[in-house]
Design a protein around this motif. Sequence first.
Motif, PDB file in Angstrom:
ATOM      1  N   GLN A   1     -10.540   3.357   0.042  1.00 32.26           N
ATOM      2  CA  GLN A   1     -10.259   1.681   0.798  1.00 32.26           C
ATOM      3  C   GLN A   1     -11.725   1.716   1.240  1.00 32.26           C
ATOM      4  N   PRO A   2     -13.288   1.720   0.600  1.00 42.64           N
ATOM      5  CA  PRO A   2     -13.787   1.427   1.150  1.00 42.64           C
ATOM      6  C   PRO A   2     -14.752   0.989   2.471  1.00 42.64           C
ATOM      7  N   LYS A   3     -13.989  -0.554   2.394  1.00 43.75           N
ATOM      8  CA  LYS A   3     -14.196  -1.293   3.698  1.00 43.75           C
ATOM      9  C   LYS A   3     -12.661  -1.866   4.113  1.00 43.75           C
ATOM     10  N   ALA A   4     -12.324  -2.140   4.567  1.00 44.01           N
ATOM     11  CA  ALA A   4     -10.680  -2.883   5.681  1.00 44.01           C
ATOM     12  C   ALA A   4     -11.484  -4.011   5.289  1.00 44.01           C
ATOM     13  N   LEU A   5     -10.647  -4.991   4.202  1.00 46.37           N
ATOM     14  CA  LEU A   5     -11.609  -6.375   3.268  1.00 46.37           C
ATOM     15  C   LEU A   5     -10.325  -6.629   3.074  1.00 46.37           C
ATOM     16  N   GLY A   6      -9.702  -6.133   4.155  1.00 48.81           N
ATOM     17  CA  GLY A   6      -8.355  -7.091   3.921  1.00 48.81           C
ATOM     18  C   GLY A   6      -6.487  -6.103   2.869  1.00 48.81           C
ATOM     19  N   LEU A   7      -4.966  -6.235   3.522  1.00 46.53           N
ATOM     20  CA  LEU A   7      -4.074  -5.696   3.057  1.00 46.53           C
ATOM     21  C   LEU A   7      -3.870  -5.729   1.476  1.00 46.53           C
ATOM     22  N   GLY A   8      -4.387  -7.556   0.625  1.00 45.70           N
ATOM     23  CA  GLY A   8      -4.271  -7.440  -0.571  1.00 45.70           C
ATOM     24  C   GLY A   8      -4.749  -6.131  -0.750  1.00 45.70           C
ATOM     25  N   HIS A   9      -6.452  -5.924  -0.956  1.00 45.38           N
ATOM     26  CA  HIS A   9      -7.642  -5.744  -1.538  1.00 45.38           C
ATOM     27  C   HIS A   9      -7.183  -4.131  -1.437  1.00 45.38           C
ATOM     28  N   ALA A  10      -6.398  -3.987  -0.241  1.00 45.04           N
ATOM     29  CA  ALA A  10      -6.164  -2.096  -0.457  1.00 45.04           C
ATOM     30  C   ALA A  10      -4.920  -2.121  -1.233  1.00 45.04           C
ATOM     31  N   ILE A  11      -4.200  -2.675  -1.101  1.00 44.08           N
ATOM     32  CA  ILE A  11      -2.937  -2.307  -2.231  1.00 44.08           C
ATOM     33  C   ILE A  11      -4.005  -2.572  -3.909  1.00 44.08           C
ATOM     34  N   TRP A  12      -4.900  -3.377  -3.376  1.00 40.46           N
ATOM     35  CA  TRP A  12      -5.696  -3.759  -5.098  1.00 40.46           C
ATOM     36  C   TRP A  12      -5.793  -2.208  -5.423  1.00 40.46           C
ATOM     37  N   CYS A  13      -6.903  -1.189  -4.103  1.00 43.38           N
ATOM     38  CA  CYS A  13      -7.367   0.205  -4.773  1.00 43.38           C
ATOM     39  C   CYS A  13      -6.180   1.104  -5.247  1.00 43.38           C
ATOM     40  N   ALA A  14      -5.234   0.969  -5.197  1.00 45.51           N
ATOM     41  CA  ALA A  14      -4.258   2.090  -5.311  1.00 45.51           C
ATOM     42  C   ALA A  14      -3.435   1.562  -7.728  1.00 45.51           C
ATOM     43  N   ARG A  15      -3.874   0.412  -7.793  1.00 45.67           N
ATOM     44  CA  ARG A  15      -3.830   0.037  -9.569  1.00 45.67           C
ATOM     45  C   ARG A  15      -3.738   0.590 -10.125  1.00 45.67           C
ATOM     46  N   GLU A  16      -4.988   2.222 -10.198  1.00 41.97           N
ATOM     47  CA  GLU A  16      -4.710   3.047 -11.366  1.00 41.97           C
ATOM     48  C   GLU A  16      -3.999   4.045 -11.078  1.00 41.97           C
ATOM     49  N   ILE A  17      -3.149   3.999 -10.374  1.00 42.32           N
ATOM     50  CA  ILE A  17      -2.588   5.174  -9.377  1.00 42.32           C
ATOM     51  C   ILE A  17      -0.480   4.432  -9.671  1.00 42.32           C
ATOM     52  N   ILE A  18      -0.539   3.570  -9.461  1.00 40.49           N
ATOM     53  CA  ILE A  18       0.776   2.308  -9.783  1.00 40.49           C
ATOM     54  C   ILE A  18       0.615   2.561 -11.410  1.00 40.49           C
ATOM     55  N   GLY A  19      -0.060   2.011 -12.432  1.00 37.05           N
ATOM     56  CA  GLY A  19      -0.086   1.951 -13.669  1.00 37.05           C
ATOM     57  C   GLY A  19       0.448   0.466 -14.091  1.00 37.05           C
ATOM     58  N   ASP A  20       1.431   0.727 -15.033  1.00 41.85           N
ATOM     59  CA  ASP A  20       2.122  -0.412 -15.151  1.00 41.85           C
ATOM     60  C   ASP A  20       4.117  -0.067 -14.682  1.00 41.85           C
ATOM     61  N   GLU A  21       4.252   0.198 -13.766  1.00 46.95           N
ATOM     62  CA  GLU A  21       5.816   0.100 -13.380  1.00 46.95           C
ATOM     63  C   GLU A  21       5.765  -0.834 -11.844  1.00 46.95           C
ATOM     64  N   PRO A  22       6.868  -1.041 -11.543  1.00 48.73           N
ATOM     65  CA  PRO A  22       7.079  -1.784 -10.345  1.00 48.73           C
ATOM     66  C   PRO A  22       6.762  -0.620  -9.216  1.00 48.73           C
ATOM     67  N   PHE A  23       6.575  -0.959  -7.818  1.00 45.39           N
ATOM     68  CA  PHE A  23       6.440  -0.284  -6.859  1.00 45.39           C
ATOM     69  C   PHE A  23       7.183  -0.855  -5.388  1.00 45.39           C
ATOM     70  N   ALA A  24       6.901  -0.145  -4.286  1.00 49.81           N
ATOM     71  CA  ALA A  24       6.993  -0.115  -3.298  1.00 49.81           C
ATOM     72  C   ALA A  24       5.817  -0.139  -2.328  1.00 49.81           C
ATOM     73  N   VAL A  25       5.893  -0.974  -1.475  1.00 47.15           N
ATOM     74  CA  VAL A  25       4.655  -0.959  -0.465  1.00 47.15           C
ATOM     75  C   VAL A  25       5.438  -0.760   0.950  1.00 47.15           C
ATOM     76  N   ILE A  26       4.535   0.250   1.256  1.00 50.94           N
ATOM     77  CA  ILE A  26       5.394   0.105   3.492  1.00 50.94           C
ATOM     78  C   ILE A  26       4.333   0.391   4.248  1.00 50.94           C
ATOM     79  N   LEU A  27       4.317  -0.795   5.059  1.00 40.99           N
ATOM     80  CA  LEU A  27       3.300  -1.083   6.638  1.00 40.99           C
ATOM     81  C   LEU A  27       3.543  -0.049   7.180  1.00 40.99           C
ATOM     82  N   PRO A  28       2.835   0.825   7.852  1.00 45.18           N
ATOM     83  CA  PRO A  28       3.785   2.197   8.888  1.00 45.18           C
ATOM     84  C   PRO A  28       4.008   1.773   9.958  1.00 45.18           C
ATOM     85  N   ASP A  29       3.053   0.492  10.471  1.00 47.37           N
ATOM     86  CA  ASP A  29       2.582  -0.003  11.464  1.00 47.37           C
ATOM     87  C   ASP A  29       4.693  -1.163  12.316  1.00 47.37           C
TER      88      ASP A  29
END
Length: 297
Positions: A111-139
Amino acid sequence: MNQQKAYKPIRKAVFPVAGLGTRFLPATKVMPKEMLPLNDRPLIQHAWEEAREAGIEEFIFVTGRRKGMLEEHFDCQFELEQMLDSRGETEKLEKARSCNIEAGKLYLTRQPKALGLGHAIWCAREIIGDEPFAVILPDDVFLAQKSCLAQMVEAYNKTGGNLIAVTEVSKEDTARYGIVDIEKDNGNTVSIKGLVEKPAPAQAPSQLAIMGRYILQPEIFTHLANFEKGAGGEIQLTDALVKLIGKQEFYGFRYEGIRYDCGTKLGFIESNVAFGLADPQTGADVKEMIERLLKSR
Ligand code: UTP
């Protein structure tokens, strides 16, 4: 809810780790927040172990500038391992190896700029593809018999759809969290008819707050792609989640266990004390240490 139906399995987890961690400055000026040690391992390792316990096979880090240490932590450290091996220090060798991720299972996107959590998740879209997935906030970390995400995967296998971890907070604290508007309360799960990001106590539709664990359907990416700015001028995940409500099954999941917020100074101190007390190797000594410290004040 349909108990017979088999839902697509949750194989991938996204770990957004590109945030700036400003609430924890100056500790996070150079050190990624997610590398801060909780008990004997960094936050990101707690998160990764939780994902593994939940049966996740592929791990996707959304990283950014100054975050290289996070991926290195999961590499094989040849010199260290060789040295410990040659000295016969097997226990330490095991610890060093405990977070070596198998080849081809760790994916990195930036994520080139910290534009927000939603934007961060969007950056993973190609790797996720068309399947359900989990999100973990490490803090957000949990002390629980069974890991929070493992509990959620179990629940998801019965409900399908989208599932977000929720817990009751005090009325005054609603302004710190995404808050759920409940349609029907079924106990462990609640069906959701709305979500509000950080409402003032008087406007909060409930006291049920979203914690940092999600199981999401890939349709979320369509809504994240609008790059709409929300609370704090950031592209918020909660705003995109709202758009899925009514179109897909959407549940809050009341996990068993206690969640600690490692994104703030006080929360971090609390979580270290709690994990130290819960660790069978250190628990009794930590308790004695706390009692001694309190007496000496
Ligand atoms: P936080 O909401 O805690 O934000 O992010 P932050 O930027 O890390 O910390 P503060 O508010 O400045 O103190 C929750 C998780 O989402 C990631 C963070 O790295 C953290 O793991 N995140 C947040 C991103 O990856 N990108 C973002 O743009 C924002």
